[in-house]
Design a protein around this motif. Structure first.
Motif, PDB file in Angstrom:
ATOM      1  N   THR A 146      10.952  -5.088  -5.457  1.00 29.95           N
ATOM      2  CA  THR A 146      11.931  -5.254  -6.531  1.00 29.95           C
ATOM      3  C   THR A 146      11.227  -5.518  -7.847  1.00 29.95           C
ATOM      4  N   LEU A 147      11.687  -4.826  -8.881  1.00 31.19           N
ATOM      5  CA  LEU A 147      11.245  -5.136 -10.240  1.00 31.19           C
ATOM      6  C   LEU A 147      12.223  -6.146 -10.827  1.00 31.19           C
ATOM      7  N   HIS A 148      11.710  -7.309 -11.203  1.00 33.55           N
ATOM      8  CA  HIS A 148      12.550  -8.384 -11.730  1.00 33.55           C
ATOM      9  C   HIS A 148      12.594  -8.269 -13.254  1.00 33.55           C
ATOM     10  N   LEU A 149      13.434  -7.359 -13.724  1.00 33.79           N
ATOM     11  CA  LEU A 149      13.464  -7.001 -15.137  1.00 33.79           C
ATOM     12  C   LEU A 149      14.636  -7.596 -15.906  1.00 33.79           C
ATOM     13  N   ASP A 150      15.622  -8.102 -15.233  1.00 27.05           N
ATOM     14  CA  ASP A 150      16.843  -8.516 -15.917  1.00 27.05           C
ATOM     15  C   ASP A 150      16.536  -9.571 -16.982  1.00 27.05           C
ATOM     16  N   GLY A 151      16.849  -9.245 -18.226  1.00 30.99           N
ATOM     17  CA  GLY A 151      16.642 -10.174 -19.331  1.00 30.99           C
ATOM     18  C   GLY A 151      15.263 -10.146 -19.952  1.00 30.99           C
ATOM     19  N   VAL A 152      14.340  -9.339 -19.428  1.00 29.18           N
ATOM     20  CA  VAL A 152      12.995  -9.243 -20.006  1.00 29.18           C
ATOM     21  C   VAL A 152      13.068  -8.478 -21.327  1.00 29.18           C
ATOM     22  N   LYS A 153      12.410  -8.983 -22.348  1.00 36.45           N
ATOM     23  CA  LYS A 153      12.447  -8.369 -23.660  1.00 36.45           C
ATOM     24  C   LYS A 153      11.700  -7.030 -23.668  1.00 36.45           C
ATOM     25  N   VAL A 154      12.270  -6.062 -24.385  1.00 33.32           N
ATOM     26  CA  VAL A 154      11.594  -4.795 -24.617  1.00 33.32           C
ATOM     27  C   VAL A 154      10.503  -5.017 -25.667  1.00 33.32           C
ATOM     28  N   GLY A 155       9.310  -4.550 -25.402  1.00 30.85           N
ATOM     29  CA  GLY A 155       8.193  -4.819 -26.292  1.00 30.85           C
ATOM     30  C   GLY A 155       7.830  -3.669 -27.200  1.00 30.85           C
ATOM     31  N   ASP A 156       6.757  -3.893 -27.964  1.00 31.84           N
ATOM     32  CA  ASP A 156       6.090  -2.887 -28.784  1.00 31.84           C
ATOM     33  C   ASP A 156       6.757  -2.645 -30.123  1.00 31.84           C
ATOM     34  N   ALA A 157       7.719  -3.451 -30.521  1.00 28.08           N
ATOM     35  CA  ALA A 157       8.327  -3.342 -31.851  1.00 28.08           C
ATOM     36  C   ALA A 157       8.947  -4.682 -32.219  1.00 28.08           C
ATOM     37  N   ALA A 158       8.867  -5.020 -33.507  1.00 30.23           N
ATOM     38  CA  ALA A 158       9.408  -6.294 -33.976  1.00 30.23           C
ATOM     39  C   ALA A 158      10.935  -6.265 -33.913  1.00 30.23           C
ATOM     40  N   GLN A 159      11.525  -7.258 -33.240  1.00 32.33           N
ATOM     41  CA  GLN A 159      12.976  -7.309 -33.107  1.00 32.33           C
ATOM     42  C   GLN A 159      13.643  -8.030 -34.285  1.00 32.33           C
ATOM     43  N   ASP A 170       0.842  -1.183   0.000  1.00 30.81           N
ATOM     44  CA  ASP A 170       0.000   0.000   0.000  1.00 30.81           C
ATOM     45  C   ASP A 170       0.883   1.241   0.000  1.00 30.81           C
ATOM     46  N   GLY A 171       1.012   1.910  -1.145  1.00 30.48           N
ATOM     47  CA  GLY A 171       1.827   3.105  -1.215  1.00 30.48           C
ATOM     48  C   GLY A 171       2.370   3.320  -2.607  1.00 30.48           C
ATOM     49  N   THR A 172       3.420   4.128  -2.677  1.00 29.67           N
ATOM     50  CA  THR A 172       4.021   4.495  -3.957  1.00 29.67           C
ATOM     51  C   THR A 172       5.521   4.237  -3.905  1.00 29.67           C
ATOM     52  N   ALA A 173       6.041   3.690  -4.994  1.00 29.96           N
ATOM     53  CA  ALA A 173       7.473   3.427  -5.093  1.00 29.96           C
ATOM     54  C   ALA A 173       8.029   4.161  -6.298  1.00 29.96           C
ATOM     55  N   SER A 174       9.237   4.695  -6.140  1.00 31.14           N
ATOM     56  CA  SER A 174       9.935   5.356  -7.238  1.00 31.14           C
ATOM     57  C   SER A 174      11.168   4.543  -7.585  1.00 31.14           C
ATOM     58  N   PHE A 175      11.174   3.981  -8.780  1.00 28.93           N
ATOM     59  CA  PHE A 175      12.266   3.119  -9.222  1.00 28.93           C
ATOM     60  C   PHE A 175      13.250   3.939 -10.040  1.00 28.93           C
ATOM     61  N   ARG A 176      14.500   3.919  -9.628  1.00 23.15           N
ATOM     62  CA  ARG A 176      15.543   4.665 -10.313  1.00 23.15           C
ATOM     63  C   ARG A 176      16.490   3.697 -11.018  1.00 23.15           C
ATOM     64  N   ASN A 177      17.211   4.221 -11.955  1.00 24.52           N
ATOM     65  CA  ASN A 177      18.256   3.465 -12.646  1.00 24.52           C
ATOM     66  C   ASN A 177      17.724   2.284 -13.466  1.00 24.52           C
ATOM     67  N   VAL A 178      16.507   2.424 -13.989  1.00 28.13           N
ATOM     68  CA  VAL A 178      16.007   1.422 -14.933  1.00 28.13           C
ATOM     69  C   VAL A 178      16.842   1.521 -16.207  1.00 28.13           C
ATOM     70  N   GLU A 179      17.290   0.381 -16.720  1.00 27.93           N
ATOM     71  CA  GLU A 179      18.200   0.380 -17.865  1.00 27.93           C
ATOM     72  C   GLU A 179      17.697  -0.559 -18.952  1.00 27.93           C
ATOM     73  N   GLU A 180      17.836  -0.104 -20.193  1.00 30.68           N
ATOM     74  CA  GLU A 180      17.598  -0.946 -21.356  1.00 30.68           C
ATOM     75  C   GLU A 180      18.878  -1.014 -22.186  1.00 30.68           C
ATOM     76  N   SER A 231      15.341  -2.251  -7.214  1.00 28.22           N
ATOM     77  CA  SER A 231      14.597  -2.201  -5.950  1.00 28.22           C
ATOM     78  C   SER A 231      14.249  -0.769  -5.591  1.00 28.22           C
ATOM     79  N   ALA A 232      13.149  -0.620  -4.832  1.00 29.01           N
ATOM     80  CA  ALA A 232      12.717   0.718  -4.407  1.00 29.01           C
ATOM     81  C   ALA A 232      11.929   0.600  -3.116  1.00 29.01           C
ATOM     82  N   ASP A 233      11.995   1.655  -2.312  1.00 28.25           N
ATOM     83  CA  ASP A 233      11.206   1.725  -1.084  1.00 28.25           C
ATOM     84  C   ASP A 233       9.792   2.189  -1.400  1.00 28.25           C
ATOM     85  N   VAL A 234       8.827   1.677  -0.615  1.00 27.45           N
ATOM     86  CA  VAL A 234       7.424   2.035  -0.777  1.00 27.45           C
ATOM     87  C   VAL A 234       7.036   2.962   0.371  1.00 27.45           C
TER      88      VAL A 234
END
Length: 893
Positions: free
Chosen positions: A753-766, A693-703, A738-741
């Protein structure tokens, strides 16, 4: 298809009946000191009879006169006149060599303000689309779709509304792809988006479009993470003449266009005008549209040192939209054939009101642009160029607001159970106090709508005033060294609010969202149509829901040093900018604190590259760069208020690229390898679920986006050419974040924690590939076709949805499309009015393939899922268009 067959038969008959009008054929090759010049213009002086050179610089031109003069010209080169004499048969004019002239570039756009890449010289990956290709092949497609045969480009129509297209380059969306028109950046200064419906007439006035993938060659401090789309529009033409175009196509598509150029007069003045009108029903259900376009260009060249160009252009339009993806389940449910297949044209936003088409979603906008360009040739080595421009956007988009007995507009009872159409007539009945049994209790008391009672069509208005100037000084310091310096100034004010458009049978509308003036009865409504007045007074429009201004000011400086000697060309560019942000909140804040102070952030970039021409056929290049990019407006002021983000930091982009080119008389090939890292992104997420219950701000997201690209052209003879491309991308998120709530009172309650490592970027044909050919069956008839494949296409992802490990991106089915077209050109020099008649038939998606072009959701199928082609039917998607056609007549005089 009967109409297509009939028209094709007529075109073939015409082709076989016109050989007697030909006087003879001229051939030749246009080159500069470095090699062939593809796309050079070759025109018979005093007429509109002409052609352009192919990628080898070769041309063929049928003429109806025994003698005359050819004018050969190309962007950035001095025009050359070549006399000819022909009496039947073919005359080869040999090699025509053009000399580079920086002043010629200023006749099209401002020298030094626009940065076009040159093959075997500029070390970037580049593709150029000529005006002739745009005029021939675009047809009823959206403007960005002409780029779909370019490596690593993915462009779609989105929901199918007029001008609602989008384009991705190397996996980056339009917010991270810079669009320049005549060197002027047009990405929205608050959020970076490009709304192509605001530029609905751009294809009519484009003379060339160049896509620079990756860093690009622009000297401005723009953040072309994915690439740069450089659009060069027409200016005041030097040649006298004009044209008339009529196009018709699928779903009552119709377009009329007229243009005329006075040519350069003896006093140095010239004028060009263009007007067009487009309308149709739209391929997707409920997407009627109407658009207009105007272009006025005035030029003055008093001497060989000064050139002044004035341009005023705009495209007022309205179009009904399919702005939110519907589920595959609903597409199947509302298919009248009831065969288990989706209704591919289904749109859940519309219905009928009093027997006429009516929709929740209509976009209406008018964004005129005015500019003045001045080029000054100081001396043989120095030039100064500047452009001053202004843009005034007025309009917005409609949508629903309110409830009926607590139910929202998208609840099932508010649409027809068989067709899925919205029941607007019943909305009017209930709003006005009538009885609609399946809507629940009848309305009692007053008939005033508000955000919780009754359905109302509101309009979200997003107007702006935008002014700017770019200036550049260039000096040829020596035979091998050239440098340039300049500046970029911009001032932008975005005006955001909502208005009432239609109360749908209610007596009035009550708004209580303005804390400074609550409980207001709205006495005037705003029509959902564009205003032709670009300076329309919008301050008197009665606002509801929200009202705020976003102010952005920009000051940038840039410089470039270019070295060129023998077979080596190298450059270094650097820029720095200061971007200021200010927000004015009229509804939530008292007058004394409505405006924030300016928040200024600095950024910049540095990039460089080298091209080496190994020999006459082979060349290689490398480039690299670093961007420090200021965040967008919504990251600076968060939570839809005057709340300054306490942890602002610039996004960081690192890019490297290698390229190889091979070219000979018949074959050319380009190969590129790239790697781009996009770091320090900031994402906020509220309502993380019952456990957070709350809001989290995630920094340093990388693609990280890396990939390989290859394209080629092969022309074994003057009558046949082959072209193709393939691009393979590997675009994915890197690292878990990871981010605090925090709760609303800033109490720390959790860490997620956002478990993003290795997740494909979407919305365009690779993975994309294409193969096409052009066959000149005769001197007047041409047939071209293209096959295109899109694969490794993943759903559009929200990174904040990956709160659990093991998440994956939904992979959509790949698809293949075939487009084809036929062109017939009839030179009519013996006629009194028209010189040339050009007829064109385009057929897109020839085999009527059905496919998903985009998914807005990421629901993975399980063993218990109902699926369509392996995709869970709960996903909300856009389907691509089926077979469409258009047929055009263009008369030149």
């Amino acid at each position: 298809m009967k109409k297509i067959t009939k028209w094709l038969f007529v075109a073939i008959v015409l082709v076989t009946s016109t050989a007697m009008f030909s006087q003879g054929k001229l051939t030749g090759v246009v080159k500069d000191n470095s090699g062939a010049l593809p796309g050079a213009s070759v025109v018979v002086k005093g007429t509109s009879v002409g052609t352009t050179t192919d990628f080898d610089g070769k041309f063929e031109l049928n003429v109806n006169v025994a003698s005359g003069t050819l004018e050969v010209s190309f962007l950035g080169y001095t025009t050359k006149s070549v006399s000819f004499s022909v009496s039947g048969g073919t005359v080869d004019l040999g090699t025509i060599t053009l000399e580079a002239d920086s002043e010629t570039l200023t006749e099209v756009v401002v020298t030094g303000v626009i940065d076009l890449a040159t093959e075997r010289k500029t070390p970037v990956a580049v593709s150029t689309i000529r005006a002739a290709d745009i005029q021939e092949k675009l047809g009823g497609q959206e403007f960005p779709e002409i780029l779909n045969t370019t490596p690593s480009v993915y462009a779609t129509k989105q929901g199918g509304g007029f001008g609602d297209a989008r384009v991705n380059i190397r996996g980056f969306d339009q917010r991270n792809t810079s669009v320049l028109i005549n060197g002027v950046p047009v990405n929205d200064m608050e959020n970076g988006w490009v709304y192509w419906s605001n530029w609905a007439g751009l294809s009519d006035v484009t003379t060339a479009m160049q896509v620079q993938r990756g860093l690009g060659s622009s000297k401005l401090a723009i953040s072309s993470v994915g690439g740069t789309i450089n659009v060069v529009t027409r200016t005041t033409e030097k040649k006298q003449g004009g044209s008339f175009l009529y196009t018709l196509g699928t779903d009552n598509y119709a377009k009329q266009l007229f243009s005329y150029n006075t040519g350069k007069l003896d006093n140095g003045f010239a004028a060009s005008i263009l007007f067009s009108h487009t309308n149709g029903d739209g391929y997707t259900d409920g997407t009627e549209f109407e658009g207009n376009n105007y272009f006025i260009g005035l030029g003055y060249e008093p001497n060989d040192k000064n050139n002044i160009q004035f341009v005023f252009t705009g495209a007022p339009q309205w179009h009904n939209q399919h702005s939110r993806e519907a589920s595959i389940k609903d597409h199947i449910k509302y298919n009248p054939k009831n065969d288990g297949e989706p209704a591919f044209k289904y749109n859940d936003n519309w219905g009928y009101l009093r027997g006429k088409q009516y929709t929740w979603r209509r976009n209406f906008y008018h964004k005129p642009v005015m500019s003045v360009n001045w080029d000054y040739k100081i001396n043989e080595k120095s030039t100064f160029s500047t452009i001053v421009y202004g843009s005034w956007g007025r309009g917005g988009g409609t949508g629903p607001i309110g409830k009926i007995n607590g139910g929202r507009d998208y609840y099932g009872q508010f649409r027809d159970s068989e067709t899925g159409l919205l029941r607007f007539d019943d909305y009017v009945t209930w709003n006005s106090g009538g009885n609609v049994p399946d809507f629940g209790a009848q309305r009692t008391g007053d008939l005033v709508n508000d955000r919780s009672h009754g359905f109302t069509r509101r309009a979200s208005m997003n107007s702006h005033n935008w002014y700017g100037s770019i200036f550049n000084y260039e000096n040829v310091a020596s035979e091998n060294l050239t440098y340039s310096i300049g500046g970029d100034l911009r001032s932008y004010k975005g005006i955001h609010y909502r208005v009432v458009n239609d109360v749908l049978g209610a007596s009035d509308y009550l708004d209580n969202r303005d804390s400074n003036n609550p409980n207001r009865i709205i006495g005037s409504y705003v029509e959902a149509s564009p205003s032709w007045n670009p300076f329309q007074n919008i301050t008197k429009q009665e606002k509801i829901e929200y009202y705020n201004d976003g102010l952005v000011r920009w000051a940038g400086v840039f410089g470039q040093v270019e070295y060129s000697k023998d077979k080596i060309t190298a450059f270094v560019q650097a820029s720095a900018s200061s971007q200021g942000y200010k927000r004015v909140e009229y509804f939530k804040e008292p007058p004394a604190t409505q405006a924030t102070s300016w928040k200024n952030l600095t950024g910049g970039n540095i990039k460089g590259g080298m091209n080496i021409n190994i020999d006459d056929n082979n060349s290689v290049f490398v480039n690299g760069g670093y961007y420090s990019r200021q965040p967008d407006f919504g990251t600076v002021y968060i939570h839809f208020g005057n709340n300054l983000n306490p942890d602002l930091q610039n996004e960081k982009v690192f890019a490297q690229e290698f390229g190889y080119t091979y070219r000979d008389d018949k074959f050319s090939l380009h190969f590129n390898a790239y790697n781009t890292s996009w770091k320090n992104r900031w994402i906020t997420k509220s309502r993380l679920g019952p456990d957070h219950d709350g809001t989290a701000s995630f920094r340093n997201v990388e693609e990280v986006h890396r990939g390989l690209e290859l394209d080629f052209k092969y022309r074994p003879s003057s009558v046949f050419s082959l072209n193709g491309m393939v691009s393979v991308g590997d675009w994915q998120y890197k690292n878990n974040i990871s981010a605090d709530v925090f709760t609303s009172d800033q109490t720390l309650v959790d860490t997620v924690t956002l478990h993003l490592d290795g997740v494909k970027v979407g919305d365009a044909a690779q993975f994309t590939s294409s193969l096409g050919f052009t066959l000149k069956a005769s001197s007047t008839f041409k047939w071209d076709a293209n096959w295109r494949h899109a694969g490794n296409l993943y759903a559009n992802l929200n990174p904040t949805d990956f709160l659990s490990p093991g998440g994956q991106a939904l992979k959509l089915p790949s698809y293949d499309l075939v487009n084809t077209g036929f062109t017939y050109t009839f030179n009519t020099k013996h006629q009194k009015v028209f010189d040339t008649l050009i007829m064109r038939l385009n057929i897109n998606n020839l085999f009527d393939q059905h496919y998903i072009s985009r998914s807005a959701t990421n629901t993975l199928a399980t063993d218990s899922s109902t699926t369509w082609r392996g995709v869970d039917v709960r996903n909300r998607v856009y389907f691509g268009f089926g077979r469409t056609y258009n047929f055009s007549f263009r008369f030149k005089f």
